[in-house]
Design a protein around this motif. Structure first.
Motif, PDB file in Angstrom:
ATOM      1  N   ARG A 160      -0.194   4.427   4.227  1.00 30.96           N
ATOM      2  CA  ARG A 160      -0.490   4.934   2.859  1.00 30.96           C
ATOM      3  C   ARG A 160      -0.638   6.370   3.305  1.00 30.96           C
ATOM      4  O   ARG A 160      -0.418   7.324   2.259  1.00 30.96           O
ATOM      5  CB  ARG A 160      -1.919   4.352   2.725  1.00 30.96           C
ATOM      6  N   ILE A 206       1.609   3.753  -3.827  1.00 28.28           N
ATOM      7  CA  ILE A 206       1.396   5.087  -3.874  1.00 28.28           C
ATOM      8  C   ILE A 206       2.517   6.156  -4.318  1.00 28.28           C
ATOM      9  O   ILE A 206       2.322   7.117  -5.043  1.00 28.28           O
ATOM     10  CB  ILE A 206       0.850   5.822  -2.502  1.00 28.28           C
ATOM     11  N   GLY A 233       0.821  -1.092  -0.209  1.00 31.23           N
ATOM     12  CA  GLY A 233       0.090  -0.040   0.051  1.00 31.23           C
ATOM     13  C   GLY A 233       0.947   1.289   0.062  1.00 31.23           C
ATOM     14  O   GLY A 233       0.487   2.304  -0.536  1.00 31.23           O
ATOM     15  N   TYR A 234       2.060   1.290   0.866  1.00 30.88           N
ATOM     16  CA  TYR A 234       2.932   2.450   0.942  1.00 30.88           C
ATOM     17  C   TYR A 234       3.504   2.556  -0.575  1.00 30.88           C
ATOM     18  O   TYR A 234       3.448   3.643  -1.244  1.00 30.88           O
ATOM     19  CB  TYR A 234       4.023   2.174   1.757  1.00 30.88           C
ATOM     20  N   ILE A 276       0.775   9.188   0.525  1.00 30.58           N
ATOM     21  CA  ILE A 276      -0.210  10.433   0.254  1.00 30.58           C
ATOM     22  C   ILE A 276       0.505  11.644   0.276  1.00 30.58           C
ATOM     23  O   ILE A 276       0.535  12.522  -0.405  1.00 30.58           O
ATOM     24  CB  ILE A 276      -1.656  10.082   0.574  1.00 30.58           C
TER      25      ILE A 276
END
Length: 443
Positions: free
Chosen positions: A190, A136, A132-133, A194
């Motif tokens: 996440r 992005i 997830g990291y 972002i």
């Protein structure tokens, strides 16, 4: 704009590198705060998830940064030679090439991300957070490329202050974005990714607006995109050389990470902390590298070869002094720094990270010579020797991680980098004294 072909080399180098150094301090401050927020708020498991992919993101983003710095070397040569038409054409072609490469890299990394994380041996307990990291971060790769290209072009014409200002704004936004996304919105790792991409986007927009209003020299028109075979070859050669130079180094680091990821979460956290502190200790290395590439490029373009050699001596003097300060710090306050960075009191983490720092800083003087000579050679058009040196580092790390981690555990990781430094410096030193350009007088 700063003309690096005039004035005392030591003074010019110091004045040029100071804003870059401050900018890197700001960027590192964000990185350290990011690590502390993730570790303190989300825990060691989340920090291990981010740390398990750090070398991967550094490799890919580092390639793009090297690519844009390589393009800037050619731009600096035209600036040093006073060729405005050539400068504008090199800017236009650099933009086209950089976009093509970054978009292709984004597609490839996201498409094959599962397989890449598998090769990195990312553990099942942290896999979802790691994915997830990093997905992005990779999705915002082109934004990072645009900012790096703008900053590199400004440095090529001697403006190292403006990128510092916009980077400072980005860092502040990044820190507050981290806190907001993680502590308020509860987006986990996440949220950290972002916040990073959003801050880079803001800095990129500001940088583009500033260039448009301030530097007509960097404005490009449709006709500037005319593809000259010679110019494309020069830009591609220098850009890919510097990109692959960094990429080869980071491939070796990724190889180390694959070994680290098999040693458990405590060692992953320890190495993540040690690398963050190493980034602080090695802060001046990257700065002097960027400075020497631009300095050598401008002076080579102006035919001032003697100034290139004077600059090398000045740069080595500056960084050798820094090496002594860093060595002292590693043997006195490294445990304190590790606790500050991670927020952990785990004795295994602190012990492993401290051992890494104490051993590696003993040979930082070798890394100093590597960085100065490698970037100087790029500036004067030698794109082969730096690649050879970086390839030695890449191959050395891959071999050593496979040979040493099994029998020696984390100590195999600790000794791998210094051993490779001692081998990779050899071709750089030999070629520096043999290079026909550096053996000529000013023209």
């Amino acid at each position: 704009m700063r003309d690096l072909t005039k004035g005392k080399p030591m003074k010019q180098i110091l004045l040029f590198l100071l804003p870059i150094l401050i900018g890197n301090v700001l960027q590192l401050t964000y990185s350290l705060v990011d690590t502390r927020v993730v570790g303190s708020v989300l825990g060691d498991t989340a920090l291990a998830a981010v740390g398990s992919t750090t070398s991967l993101s550094t490799m890919v983003i580092g390639f793009l940064q090297g690519l844009t710095n390589g393009f800037a070397v050619i731009i600096a040569r035209f600036f040093g030679a006073g060729d405005e038409k050539g400068l504008k054409r090199s800017v236009a072609v650099s933009v086209a090439l950089a976009f093509a490469v970054s978009l292709a890299l984004t597609a490839v990394t996201i498409l094959f991300l599962n397989q890449i994380l598998g090769v990195l041996h990312v553990g099942a307990d942290i896999y979802e957070m790691a994915y997830g990291y990093i997905v992005i971060i990779f999705s915002g790769m082109t934004i990072s490329m645009v900012y790096n290209l703008c900053a590199a072009m400004l440095r090529a014409i001697g403006d190292s202050v403006t990128p510092l200002i916009f980077l400072g704004i980005s860092v502040v936004l990044n820190i507050f974005g981290d806190l907001f996304c993680i502590c308020v919105l509860h987006l986990g790792v996440r949220g950290a990714a972002i916040a990073t991409v959003a801050a880079q986007l803001f800095a990129t927009v500001l940088c583009l607006i500033f260039i448009y209003k301030k530097y007509e020299l960097l404005h490009i028109r449709k006709e500037d995109f005319a593809m000259s075979g010679v110019l494309v070859k020069e830009l591609t050669g220098c850009g890919l050389s510097m990109g692959f130079m960094g990429c080869l180094v980071n491939i070796g680091t990724v190889a180390l990470q694959t070994g680290i990821n098999t040693l458990g979460n405590d060692i992953i956290v320890a190495h993540t902390a040690a690398r963050k502190i190493s980034e602080l200790f090695m802060l001046l290395f990257g700065v002097i590298g960027t400075t020497m590439a631009t300095y050598a490029g401008q002076n080579y373009g102006a035919g001032r070869i003697d100034r290139v050699k004077e600059g090398v001596r000045a740069a080595l003097t500056i960084v050798f002094i820094w090496d002594g300060i860093v060595l002292l710090c590693s043997y006195t306050i490294s445990p304190l720094l590790i606790r500050l960075v991670t927020g952990t009191s785990n004795p295994e983490v602190i012990s492993a990270a401290t051992a890494y720092l104490k051993f590696d800083t003993l040979l930082y003087w070798v890394t100093t010579i590597i960085v100065v000579l490698r970037n100087t050679m790029q500036g004067i058009g030698d794109h082969v020797t730096p690649i050879v040196s970086s390839a030695i580092e890449c191959i050395g790390k891959i071999l050593l991680v496979n040979l040493l981690v099994g029998p020696f555990g984390y100590w195999g990781i600790i000794v791998a980098e210094p051993i490779t430094w001692c081998f990779m410096v050899i071709p750089l030193v030999v070629q520096y004294f043999r290079n026909p350009i550096l053996r000529t007088k000013d023209v």
